[in-house]
Scaffold this motif. Structure first.
Motif, PDB file in Angstrom:
ATOM      1  N   ASP A 193       0.860  -1.183   0.000  1.00 52.29           N
ATOM      2  CA  ASP A 193       0.000   0.000   0.000  1.00 52.29           C
ATOM      3  C   ASP A 193       0.896   1.232   0.000  1.00 52.29           C
ATOM      4  OD1 ASP A 193      -1.641   2.222   0.840  1.00 52.29           O
ATOM      5  OD2 ASP A 193      -3.117   0.794   1.590  1.00 52.29           O
ATOM      6  N   ILE A 194       0.708   2.096  -0.989  1.00 50.94           N
ATOM      7  CA  ILE A 194       1.551   3.287  -1.094  1.00 50.94           C
ATOM      8  C   ILE A 194       1.413   4.182   0.134  1.00 50.94           C
ATOM      9  CG2 ILE A 194      -0.164   4.675  -2.339  1.00 50.94           C
ATOM     10  CD1 ILE A 194       2.145   5.788  -4.009  1.00 50.94           C
ATOM     11  N   PHE A 195       0.248   4.133   0.805  1.00 52.25           N
ATOM     12  CA  PHE A 195       0.036   4.919   2.022  1.00 52.25           C
ATOM     13  C   PHE A 195       0.182   4.025   3.257  1.00 52.25           C
ATOM     14  CE2 PHE A 195      -2.293   7.442  -1.177  1.00 52.25           C
ATOM     15  CZ  PHE A 195      -1.609   8.636  -1.037  1.00 52.25           C
ATOM     16  N   THR A 196       1.389   3.521   3.449  1.00 53.14           N
ATOM     17  CA  THR A 196       1.729   2.785   4.666  1.00 53.14           C
ATOM     18  C   THR A 196       2.097   3.823   5.718  1.00 53.14           C
ATOM     19  OG1 THR A 196       2.503   0.884   3.403  1.00 53.14           O
ATOM     20  CG2 THR A 196       3.303   1.080   5.662  1.00 53.14           C
ATOM     21  N   THR A 197       1.284   3.930   6.788  1.00 56.51           N
ATOM     22  CA  THR A 197       1.350   5.129   7.627  1.00 56.51           C
ATOM     23  C   THR A 197       1.791   4.921   9.067  1.00 56.51           C
ATOM     24  OG1 THR A 197      -1.000   4.876   8.120  1.00 56.51           O
ATOM     25  CG2 THR A 197      -0.416   6.343   6.274  1.00 56.51           C
ATOM     26  N   ASN A 198       1.554   3.739   9.652  1.00 59.13           N
ATOM     27  CA  ASN A 198       1.829   3.556  11.077  1.00 59.13           C
ATOM     28  C   ASN A 198       2.225   2.125  11.373  1.00 59.13           C
ATOM     29  OD1 ASN A 198       0.287   5.862  13.173  1.00 59.13           O
ATOM     30  ND2 ASN A 198      -0.050   5.974  10.967  1.00 59.13           N
ATOM     31  N   ILE A 199       2.951   1.951  12.489  1.00 56.99           N
ATOM     32  CA  ILE A 199       3.296   0.635  13.003  1.00 56.99           C
ATOM     33  C   ILE A 199       3.236   0.691  14.528  1.00 56.99           C
ATOM     34  CG2 ILE A 199       5.763   1.197  12.839  1.00 56.99           C
ATOM     35  CD1 ILE A 199       6.318  -1.800  12.479  1.00 56.99           C
ATOM     36  N   ALA A 200       2.786  -0.412  15.137  1.00 55.86           N
ATOM     37  CA  ALA A 200       2.758  -0.540  16.595  1.00 55.86           C
ATOM     38  C   ALA A 200       3.054  -1.985  16.947  1.00 55.86           C
ATOM     39  CB  ALA A 200       1.400  -0.121  17.159  1.00 55.86           C
ATOM     40  N   PHE A 201       3.554  -2.206  18.157  1.00 46.06           N
ATOM     41  CA  PHE A 201       3.983  -3.540  18.563  1.00 46.06           C
ATOM     42  C   PHE A 201       3.124  -4.077  19.700  1.00 46.06           C
ATOM     43  CE2 PHE A 201       7.805  -1.499  16.823  1.00 46.06           C
ATOM     44  CZ  PHE A 201       8.128  -2.418  15.836  1.00 46.06           C
ATOM     45  N   GLY A 202       2.928  -5.418  19.693  1.00 48.78           N
ATOM     46  CA  GLY A 202       2.165  -6.069  20.739  1.00 48.78           C
ATOM     47  C   GLY A 202       2.559  -7.525  20.855  1.00 48.78           C
ATOM     48  N   GLY A 203       1.733  -8.284  21.569  1.00 49.99           N
ATOM     49  CA  GLY A 203       2.023  -9.693  21.794  1.00 49.99           C
ATOM     50  C   GLY A 203       2.910  -9.882  23.014  1.00 49.99           C
ATOM     51  N   PRO A 204       2.991 -11.112  23.523  1.00 51.72           N
ATOM     52  CA  PRO A 204       3.786 -11.379  24.738  1.00 51.72           C
ATOM     53  C   PRO A 204       5.253 -10.981  24.604  1.00 51.72           C
ATOM     54  CG  PRO A 204       2.375 -13.251  24.201  1.00 51.72           C
ATOM     55  CD  PRO A 204       2.276 -12.307  23.051  1.00 51.72           C
ATOM     56  N   ASP A 205       5.812 -11.112  23.397  1.00 52.30           N
ATOM     57  CA  ASP A 205       7.216 -10.754  23.181  1.00 52.30           C
ATOM     58  C   ASP A 205       7.384  -9.424  22.456  1.00 52.30           C
ATOM     59  OD1 ASP A 205       6.320 -11.459  20.681  1.00 52.30           O
ATOM     60  OD2 ASP A 205       7.759 -13.083  20.377  1.00 52.30           O
ATOM     61  N   ARG A 206       6.274  -8.728  22.224  1.00 50.84           N
ATOM     62  CA  ARG A 206       6.249  -7.442  21.512  1.00 50.84           C
ATOM     63  C   ARG A 206       6.862  -7.550  20.107  1.00 50.84           C
ATOM     64  NH1 ARG A 206       8.224  -5.904  26.389  1.00 50.84           N
ATOM     65  NH2 ARG A 206      10.140  -5.002  25.548  1.00 50.84           N
ATOM     66  N   ASP A 220       4.839  -8.865  17.607  1.00 50.39           N
ATOM     67  CA  ASP A 220       3.711  -8.764  16.681  1.00 50.39           C
ATOM     68  C   ASP A 220       3.626  -7.309  16.239  1.00 50.39           C
ATOM     69  OD1 ASP A 220       3.025 -11.434  16.937  1.00 50.39           O
ATOM     70  OD2 ASP A 220       1.580 -11.060  18.537  1.00 50.39           O
ATOM     71  N   ALA A 221       3.816  -7.062  14.956  1.00 51.20           N
ATOM     72  CA  ALA A 221       3.791  -5.703  14.421  1.00 51.20           C
ATOM     73  C   ALA A 221       2.465  -5.473  13.701  1.00 51.20           C
ATOM     74  CB  ALA A 221       4.954  -5.475  13.463  1.00 51.20           C
ATOM     75  N   TYR A 222       1.761  -4.437  14.107  1.00 49.72           N
ATOM     76  CA  TYR A 222       0.493  -4.051  13.481  1.00 49.72           C
ATOM     77  C   TYR A 222       0.745  -2.812  12.628  1.00 49.72           C
ATOM     78  CZ  TYR A 222      -1.625  -7.285  16.778  1.00 49.72           C
ATOM     79  OH  TYR A 222      -1.956  -8.414  17.498  1.00 49.72           O
ATOM     80  N   ILE A 223       0.365  -2.889  11.366  1.00 44.29           N
ATOM     81  CA  ILE A 223       0.674  -1.839  10.399  1.00 44.29           C
ATOM     82  C   ILE A 223      -0.621  -1.364   9.744  1.00 44.29           C
ATOM     83  CG2 ILE A 223       1.900  -1.318   8.246  1.00 44.29           C
ATOM     84  CD1 ILE A 223       3.950  -3.483   9.067  1.00 44.29           C
ATOM     85  N   THR A 224      -0.783  -0.049   9.637  1.00 43.22           N
ATOM     86  CA  THR A 224      -1.950   0.495   8.943  1.00 43.22           C
ATOM     87  C   THR A 224      -1.602   0.760   7.482  1.00 43.22           C
ATOM     88  OG1 THR A 224      -1.343   2.691   9.804  1.00 43.22           O
ATOM     89  CG2 THR A 224      -3.102   1.501  10.933  1.00 43.22           C
ATOM     90  N   LEU A 225      -2.393   0.162   6.609  1.00 43.28           N
ATOM     91  CA  LEU A 225      -2.304   0.369   5.164  1.00 43.28           C
ATOM     92  C   LEU A 225      -3.479   1.270   4.797  1.00 43.28           C
ATOM     93  CD1 LEU A 225      -1.420  -3.316   4.153  1.00 43.28           C
ATOM     94  CD2 LEU A 225       0.130  -1.435   4.755  1.00 43.28           C
ATOM     95  N   SER A 226      -3.248   2.562   4.917  1.00 44.69           N
ATOM     96  CA  SER A 226      -4.352   3.516   4.972  1.00 44.69           C
ATOM     97  C   SER A 226      -5.063   3.716   3.647  1.00 44.69           C
ATOM     98  CB  SER A 226      -3.827   4.858   5.498  1.00 44.69           C
ATOM     99  OG  SER A 226      -3.247   4.700   6.770  1.00 44.69           O
TER     100      SER A 226
END
Length: 306
Positions: free
Chosen positions: A266-279, A281-287
């Motif tokens: 996605d040309i508008f890749t805008t954000n990333i955040a981390f989670g999960g027990p070991d941090r 897991d990367a969550y990325i917004t493809l806006s």
């Protein structure tokens, strides 16, 4: 390209993923002027409708969401992408909001004019170890008037008692982050595509180090036709900057070296955040295509303050 798991789609320019303890992820939908909670499998729930342009999000010391509201953009849809385009016709002013996740109540914590500050388009936010938060103001483009705001980077207290523009000028600052030891502030400018470092000398204060482009020390700037958006920190101190144009996440070391580039579609890749027990897991917004996706990250993300 990494393997991505679809968490939610049909979102209207999602950004600012906040990973919750129950496995859900809260995002803003800037174009729809709302804040939405997403669960794996596609379930979605609107938890608040602040209006304007809810942008950056962070959990504060009281467990509430703190929201950078940019006041609204106009949008265009073309070739399967939704994209912001200039200041909204119903622009409602830049502000910082505090939102109760359980009730959806929206409180304006700071608005333009409070404590003498000017807020045009607050964008991204990160809390420090002292209970205060740094945020960027990306400003607004008014195409009809042929003008573009010159804006800055701010520090504020979560109780609504203090806000100050600490760094000025900054040219379209977007992503913001703190080093693991809290001594460095990083900001990513969109149109200059610069990642800049500031030395923190006290809560809400930086020194006067400056490079040729103004306040702060230039850390990294890629070649090619690219733009920087929001960022997140790794536990190692690497800075993960969402990159528009080349589509992906640029991982930059504290020394200013490109560690890796994780491509997306996605040309508008805008954000990333981390989670999960070991941090990792990367969550990325493809806006542009309205998706929230998840992938496994090579290194753990930084544990946030709240």
């Amino acid at each position: 390209m990494a393997e991505f798991e679809l968490i939610a789609d049909g979102l209207r320019f999602p950004e600012a993923p906040v990973v919750m303890d129950d496995g859900s992820v809260i995002v803003v939908e800037i174009e729809a002027k709302r804040i939405t909670r997403c669960w794996p499998g596609g379930k979605k729930e609107v938890i608040a409708v602040p209006g304007g342009g809810p942008n950056g999000l962070a959990i504060g010391p009281d467990g509430k969401l703190y929201c950078c509201n940019n006041g609204g953009f106009n949008y265009v849809e073309s070739n399967g992408y939704l994209a912001p385009h200039g200041i909204a016709e119903d622009y409602s002013g830049g502000r910082i909001e505090r939102i109760d996740i359980d009730t959806g109540e929206v409180e304006i914590l700071y608005k333009s004019g409070d404590h003498g500050v000017t807020l045009r388009g607050p964008n991204d936010i990160m809390f420090d170890a002292h209970g205060g938060f740094w945020f960027t103001d990306h400003g607004k483009v008014d195409y009809a008037a042929r003008c573009h705001d010159i804006v800055g980077i701010f520090y504020a207290k979560a109780d609504g008692s203090f806000i100050e523009e600490v760094i000025f000028p900054s040219y379209n600052p977007n992503g913001i982050g703190l080093s693991p030891d809290g001594t460095k502030l990083y900001a990513a400018e969109t149109y200059t595509c610069r990642l800049t470092q500031f030395n923190i000398v006290a809560p809400g204060k930086v020194d006067d180090a400056a490079g040729p482009g103004g306040p702060g020390i230039p850390l990294y700037r890629p070649a090619g036709y690219k733009f920087f958006d929001s960022l997140a920190m790794e536990a190692s101190g690497n800075i993960c900057v969402a990159t528009i144009g080349e589509c992906g996440i640029s991982v930059v070391s504290p020394a200013g070296e490109l560690v890796e580039f994780v491509a997306t579609d996605d040309i508008f890749t805008t954000n990333i955040a981390f989670g999960g027990p070991d941090r990792q897991d990367a969550y990325i917004t493809l806006s542009g295509t309205g998706r929230l996706v998840k992938t496994r990250w090579a290194r753990p993300g930084l544990q946030l303050q709240y």
